[in-house]
Structures are given as structure tokens and as C-alpha cells.
Design an enzyme around this catalytic site. Structure first.
Site, PDB file in Angstrom:
ATOM      1  N   SER A   1       0.861  -1.092  -0.182  1.00  0.00           N
ATOM      2  CA  SER A   1      -0.032   0.022  -0.037  1.00  0.00           C
ATOM      3  C   SER A   1       0.892   1.256   0.026  1.00  0.00           C
ATOM      4  O   SER A   1       2.024   1.135   0.289  1.00  0.00           O
ATOM      5  CB  SER A   1      -0.827  -0.103   1.358  1.00  0.00           C
ATOM      6  OG  SER A   1      -0.213  -0.129   2.353  1.00  0.00           O
TER       7      SER A   1
ATOM      8  N   GLU B   1       1.334   5.529   0.693  1.00  0.00           N
ATOM      9  CA  GLU B   1       0.542   6.909   1.535  1.00  0.00           C
ATOM     10  C   GLU B   1       1.168   7.954   0.601  1.00  0.00           C
ATOM     11  O   GLU B   1       2.271   8.293   0.109  1.00  0.00           O
ATOM     12  CB  GLU B   1       1.122   7.101   2.728  1.00  0.00           C
ATOM     13  CG  GLU B   1       0.607   8.048   3.480  1.00  0.00           C
ATOM     14  CD  GLU B   1       0.993   8.168   5.101  1.00  0.00           C
ATOM     15  OE1 GLU B   1       0.344   7.247   5.709  1.00  0.00           O
ATOM     16  OE2 GLU B   1       1.875   9.003   5.415  1.00  0.00           O
TER      17      GLU B   1
ATOM     18  N   TYR C   1      -3.281  13.960   6.504  1.00  0.00           N
ATOM     19  CA  TYR C   1      -4.340  15.261   6.790  1.00  0.00           C
ATOM     20  C   TYR C   1      -3.034  16.234   7.127  1.00  0.00           C
ATOM     21  O   TYR C   1      -2.005  15.622   7.868  1.00  0.00           O
ATOM     22  CB  TYR C   1      -4.805  14.832   8.171  1.00  0.00           C
ATOM     23  CG  TYR C   1      -6.038  15.411   8.413  1.00  0.00           C
ATOM     24  CD1 TYR C   1      -7.233  15.219   7.496  1.00  0.00           C
ATOM     25  CD2 TYR C   1      -6.343  15.812   9.599  1.00  0.00           C
ATOM     26  CE1 TYR C   1      -8.390  15.720   8.010  1.00  0.00           C
ATOM     27  CE2 TYR C   1      -7.624  16.353   9.953  1.00  0.00           C
ATOM     28  CZ  TYR C   1      -8.480  16.366   9.139  1.00  0.00           C
ATOM     29  OH  TYR C   1      -9.869  16.799   9.379  1.00  0.00           O
TER      30      TYR C   1
ATOM     31  N   ALA D   1      -0.821  19.163   9.399  1.00  0.00           N
ATOM     32  CA  ALA D   1      -0.684  19.512  10.641  1.00  0.00           C
ATOM     33  C   ALA D   1      -2.005  20.438  11.083  1.00  0.00           C
ATOM     34  O   ALA D   1      -2.231  21.486  10.246  1.00  0.00           O
ATOM     35  CB  ALA D   1       0.726  20.036  10.734  1.00  0.00           C
TER      36      ALA D   1
ATOM     37  N   ARG E   1      -4.120  11.205  16.508  1.00  0.00           N
ATOM     38  CA  ARG E   1      -4.444  12.211  17.339  1.00  0.00           C
ATOM     39  C   ARG E   1      -3.986  13.509  16.478  1.00  0.00           C
ATOM     40  O   ARG E   1      -4.624  14.417  16.320  1.00  0.00           O
ATOM     41  CB  ARG E   1      -3.400  12.225  18.559  1.00  0.00           C
ATOM     42  CG  ARG E   1      -3.379  13.445  19.428  1.00  0.00           C
ATOM     43  CD  ARG E   1      -2.334  13.753  20.279  1.00  0.00           C
ATOM     44  NE  ARG E   1      -1.337  14.252  19.377  1.00  0.00           N
ATOM     45  CZ  ARG E   1       0.039  14.524  19.901  1.00  0.00           C
ATOM     46  NH1 ARG E   1       0.183  14.358  21.350  1.00  0.00           N
ATOM     47  NH2 ARG E   1       0.898  15.146  19.455  1.00  0.00           N
ATOM     48  N   GLY E   2      -2.886  13.389  15.602  1.00  0.00           N
ATOM     49  CA  GLY E   2      -2.435  14.507  14.804  1.00  0.00           C
ATOM     50  C   GLY E   2      -1.330  15.230  15.348  1.00  0.00           C
ATOM     51  O   GLY E   2      -1.181  15.371  16.719  1.00  0.00           O
ATOM     52  N   ASP E   3      -0.775  16.018  14.467  1.00  0.00           N
ATOM     53  CA  ASP E   3       0.297  17.079  15.001  1.00  0.00           C
ATOM     54  C   ASP E   3      -0.357  18.263  15.265  1.00  0.00           C
ATOM     55  O   ASP E   3      -1.382  18.767  14.702  1.00  0.00           O
ATOM     56  CB  ASP E   3       1.228  17.245  14.030  1.00  0.00           C
ATOM     57  CG  ASP E   3       2.001  15.902  13.565  1.00  0.00           C
ATOM     58  OD1 ASP E   3       2.263  15.276  14.549  1.00  0.00           O
ATOM     59  OD2 ASP E   3       2.292  15.614  12.399  1.00  0.00           O
TER      60      ASP E   3
ATOM     61  N   TYR F   1       4.259   2.914  16.966  1.00  0.00           N
ATOM     62  CA  TYR F   1       5.656   3.369  16.870  1.00  0.00           C
ATOM     63  C   TYR F   1       6.690   2.334  17.440  1.00  0.00           C
ATOM     64  O   TYR F   1       6.708   2.169  18.787  1.00  0.00           O
ATOM     65  CB  TYR F   1       5.804   4.671  17.890  1.00  0.00           C
ATOM     66  CG  TYR F   1       4.899   5.760  17.418  1.00  0.00           C
ATOM     67  CD1 TYR F   1       5.414   6.960  16.493  1.00  0.00           C
ATOM     68  CD2 TYR F   1       3.499   5.660  17.659  1.00  0.00           C
ATOM     69  CE1 TYR F   1       4.607   7.799  15.994  1.00  0.00           C
ATOM     70  CE2 TYR F   1       2.690   6.911  17.173  1.00  0.00           C
ATOM     71  CZ  TYR F   1       3.301   7.762  16.116  1.00  0.00           C
ATOM     72  OH  TYR F   1       2.331   8.647  15.833  1.00  0.00           O
TER      73      TYR F   1
ATOM     74  N   LYS G   1      -5.940   2.027  21.986  1.00  0.00           N
ATOM     75  CA  LYS G   1      -6.457   2.378  20.685  1.00  0.00           C
ATOM     76  C   LYS G   1      -7.186   1.198  20.086  1.00  0.00           C
ATOM     77  O   LYS G   1      -8.006   1.109  19.243  1.00  0.00           O
ATOM     78  CB  LYS G   1      -5.336   2.923  19.719  1.00  0.00           C
ATOM     79  CG  LYS G   1      -4.564   4.154  19.632  1.00  0.00           C
ATOM     80  CD  LYS G   1      -3.894   4.658  18.814  1.00  0.00           C
ATOM     81  CE  LYS G   1      -2.440   5.122  19.410  1.00  0.00           C
ATOM     82  NZ  LYS G   1      -1.602   5.569  18.320  1.00  0.00           N
TER      83      LYS G   1
ATOM     84  N   GLN H   1       5.284   3.766  12.345  1.00  0.00           N
ATOM     85  CA  GLN H   1       6.142   4.813  11.923  1.00  0.00           C
ATOM     86  C   GLN H   1       7.220   4.251  11.018  1.00  0.00           C
ATOM     87  O   GLN H   1       7.608   2.987  11.376  1.00  0.00           O
ATOM     88  CB  GLN H   1       6.491   5.685  13.064  1.00  0.00           C
ATOM     89  CG  GLN H   1       7.501   6.474  12.999  1.00  0.00           C
ATOM     90  CD  GLN H   1       7.124   7.938  12.010  1.00  0.00           C
ATOM     91  OE1 GLN H   1       6.836   7.633  10.943  1.00  0.00           O
ATOM     92  NE2 GLN H   1       6.701   8.839  12.807  1.00  0.00           N
TER      93      GLN H   1
ATOM     94  N   GLN I   1      18.127  13.252   3.906  1.00  0.00           N
ATOM     95  CA  GLN I   1      16.781  12.849   4.558  1.00  0.00           C
ATOM     96  C   GLN I   1      17.191  12.058   5.829  1.00  0.00           C
ATOM     97  O   GLN I   1      16.370  11.957   6.753  1.00  0.00           O
ATOM     98  CB  GLN I   1      16.267  11.920   3.864  1.00  0.00           C
ATOM     99  CG  GLN I   1      15.355  12.583   2.622  1.00  0.00           C
ATOM    100  CD  GLN I   1      14.579  11.624   1.612  1.00  0.00           C
ATOM    101  OE1 GLN I   1      15.003  10.757   1.238  1.00  0.00           O
ATOM    102  NE2 GLN I   1      13.681  12.074   1.296  1.00  0.00           N
TER     103      GLN I   1
ATOM    104  N   PHE J   1      14.810  12.403   9.246  1.00  0.00           N
ATOM    105  CA  PHE J   1      14.091  11.376   9.694  1.00  0.00           C
ATOM    106  C   PHE J   1      14.308  10.906  11.047  1.00  0.00           C
ATOM    107  O   PHE J   1      13.495  10.659  11.802  1.00  0.00           O
ATOM    108  CB  PHE J   1      14.356   9.881   8.902  1.00  0.00           C
ATOM    109  CG  PHE J   1      13.822   9.901   7.242  1.00  0.00           C
ATOM    110  CD1 PHE J   1      12.846  11.018   7.014  1.00  0.00           C
ATOM    111  CD2 PHE J   1      14.335   9.190   6.392  1.00  0.00           C
ATOM    112  CE1 PHE J   1      12.494  11.139   5.542  1.00  0.00           C
ATOM    113  CE2 PHE J   1      13.830   9.074   5.230  1.00  0.00           C
ATOM    114  CZ  PHE J   1      12.836  10.119   4.637  1.00  0.00           C
TER     115      PHE J   1
ATOM    116  N   HIS K   1       3.727  -0.928   3.930  1.00  0.00           N
ATOM    117  CA  HIS K   1       3.101   0.391   3.626  1.00  0.00           C
ATOM    118  C   HIS K   1       4.124   1.543   3.293  1.00  0.00           C
ATOM    119  O   HIS K   1       5.075   1.774   4.157  1.00  0.00           O
ATOM    120  CB  HIS K   1       2.333   1.050   4.861  1.00  0.00           C
ATOM    121  CG  HIS K   1       1.465   2.087   4.610  1.00  0.00           C
ATOM    122  ND1 HIS K   1       0.436   1.991   3.828  1.00  0.00           N
ATOM    123  CD2 HIS K   1       1.412   3.222   5.017  1.00  0.00           C
ATOM    124  CE1 HIS K   1      -0.193   3.241   3.719  1.00  0.00           C
ATOM    125  NE2 HIS K   1       0.447   4.106   4.258  1.00  0.00           N
TER     126      HIS K   1
END
Length: 290
Positions: free
Chosen positions: A17, A19, A51, A53, A109-111, A150, A170, A181, A217, A221, A271
């Protein structure tokens, strides 16, 4: 649109898959659709769209996820976070997502919004992905929900044990599968997998893999994901950092071998974080399918 858990349950071969993220410009959007068209040649199991930040690309995420799914006849998951929204606002957005035909969510949750260092829960909103997942279930939405994990612990967690306890919440709240991650040491992923299985987390866990396309990178990372790099990988890439073709060849070779080992370990799929570029991810999956 097929639900992602069913894809993993019925797959006879590893599920690959990809992203993507919503581009900021019309030109970027054109390039994204071109990249997905290229990557569709290797028949991915599904795609996901992130999505921004602070929820900054929310409407674009929903639109692009829906358009990509329809144009390329691919199952797709929209990332969805609890940043900046109370329960009423989140309920409205969830209805919009459902009306757009999307059946899969990556519930996160999101950044924090750009410029803010710490996550702040809004009044009437949520502070954790587990709370968001519980709310979505309680409201009767029938999304198939994935969640993040993670292998080297969430950067904000005090230790891996407490992070895994949060991960269990979760899954108990309704997450059907987990996507990791990015990481570069399979031994860390294997240790993590053993730990979460001991804690009773038995949903599919999909390794998240990021091809390295430039030497700069590596530091990025490390800062972003707090991940370890094998010393040999770093030295091998540093040796050819000014030779683009050889750098690419060595990097792809590392990723292919990493993925092969993960599949042998029992990973149900891989992924790939594409950064909206097709060549590296395409070459990796083609090699893995040979």
C-alpha cells in the site's frame, strides 16, 4: 469501497500500500495523480491520504481520497485527526467523509498546527487517538479504522511500555489494524511486535517503510521519527552521496531487502511512504513481486 481489514484477511500474498499527502498547488495535484497512475501498475492493495498539521488540509484530504479511489478503482483511507475540532465539529466532518463514499480511516491524534510545538486539546474535543476512535464507534459510524504505532516509541512517550499501553487502548477502542512509523532496523520492529503481542494486541501490524532518496533525509528522519539507522546503511550511502545513480541503487536495494525480511517475519504487507513520488516505491514493489 473495500474495507482494509478485509483486504488483509483475504489476501493470499503480501499487501503493498502507498501513502500520499494533499499537494498545496494545482500543479502538485496533477503530479500526485500522475504518481498514483504509475503506482497503480503494481496493483496496490490500497492507498492512504494524509491530513496536514492542525487539520490544515482536511477538505482537500477528503476530496482527494475520494477522487483517487474512484479514478483508479482503489480502496482508500483518509487520515483523520482530532486536532482543532470539538465533538460536534468532528461529527459533521465524519458525516461528510461518509457521504463522499470513503469507508476507511486512519484515526490519529494528529500534529499541532504549524508554529505550535505542543498538542493542545480543544474544549469539547479529544487529546488522544483512542478517544477519537471510541467516539467514532459510539456515534455508530461503520468506518474500518487503522491507527499508528511506533516501534521505537512515540517521541512524546516517556517509555515504550507506556506507549504500548496507549496503543492497547486504541485497539480496544476499535482500531482494526496498525501501521507503523518509519523505521530502518528490523530488529527494533521485531522486538516491538513481540512486546505488543504479549500485551494482547493481536490485530494486523503493517510496517511503514520510507525509501531514502537523498543523504540529507537521514538527519531529517532521525529528528522526525526518532528512529535508529544501521551504521552500515549510513556509511554505504555517505560513500556515494554525490553519485545520484549509485545512491539510488544502494538505497532501493536496502529497502527491498528490509521488506523481504519483514515479509519473512510474517508482516501481512508493507506500507510505503511515497512523499508523492512514484519511482522509488514503484521499483521497490516491482522487485518484491518478482
Amino acid at each position: 469501497m473495500k474495507k482494509i481489514l478485509e483486504i488483509y484477511k483475504t489476501a493470499k500474498t503480501p499487501v503493498y500500500s502507498f501513502e500520499f499527502f494533499p499537494p498545496k498547488t494545482p500543479e502538485g495535484e496533477t503530479k500526485l495523480f500522475e504518481a498514483v497512475e504509475e503506482l497503480s501498475k503494481v496493483s496496490p492493495g490500497y492507498i492512504t491520504v494524509t491530513y496536514g498539521a492542525g487539520g490544515s488540509t482536511r477538505d482537500k484530504t477528503i476530496r482527494i481520497t475520494s477522487e483517487l479511489a474512484k479514478k483508479f478503482s482503489l480502496p482508500a483511507a483518509a487520515h483523520f485527526t482530532c486536532v482543532g475540532g470539538n465533538k460536534d465539529e468532528i461529527r459533521v466532518i465524519l458525516n461528510q467523509i461518509r457521504e463522499s463514499g470513503i469507508e476507511n480511516l486512519m484515526a490519529l491524534r494528529g500534529d499541532p498546527p504549524k508554529g505550535e510545538e505542543a498538542f493542545k486539546k480543544v474544549e469539547g474535543g479529544f487529546g488522544y487517538a483512542s478517544e477519537l476512535i471510541s467516539f467514532i464507534k459510539e456515534e455508530g459510524f461503520d468506518f474500518c479504522m487503522g491507527a499508528a504505532c511506533y516501534p521505537e516509541k512515540h517521541p512524546e512517550a516517556s517509555n515504550l511500555e507506556s506507549d504500548v499501553d496507549n496503543l492497547k487502548r486504541k485497539v480496544d477502542s476499535g482500531a482494526s489494524y496498525l501501521v507503523s512509523q518509519l523505521f530502518f532496523k528490523n530488529s527494533n520492529f521485531e522486538s516491538f511486535l513481540n512486546l505488543i503481542r504479549q500485551k494482547g494486541i493481536n490485530v494486523p501490524v503493517i510496517p511503514g517503510i520510507m525509501p531514502i532518496t537523498s543523504f540529507t533525509q537521514i538527519e531529517r528522519f532521525k529528528a522526525m521519527a526518532a528512529c535508529e539507522f544501521p551504521e552500515k546503511l549510513v556509511s554505504d550511502l555517505e560513500e556515494v552521496k554525490d553519485q545520484p545513480e549509485e545512491f539510488y541503487k544502494r538505497s532501493i536495494n536496502f529497502s527491498v531487502n528490509q521488506c523481504r525480511e519483514l515479509v519473512k517475519m510474517g508482516a501481512p504487507g508493507i506500507h510505503l511512504y511515497t512523499l508523492n513520488q512514484s519511482p522509488a516505491s514503484l521499483d521497490i514493489v516491482r522487485e518484491l513481486k518478482n
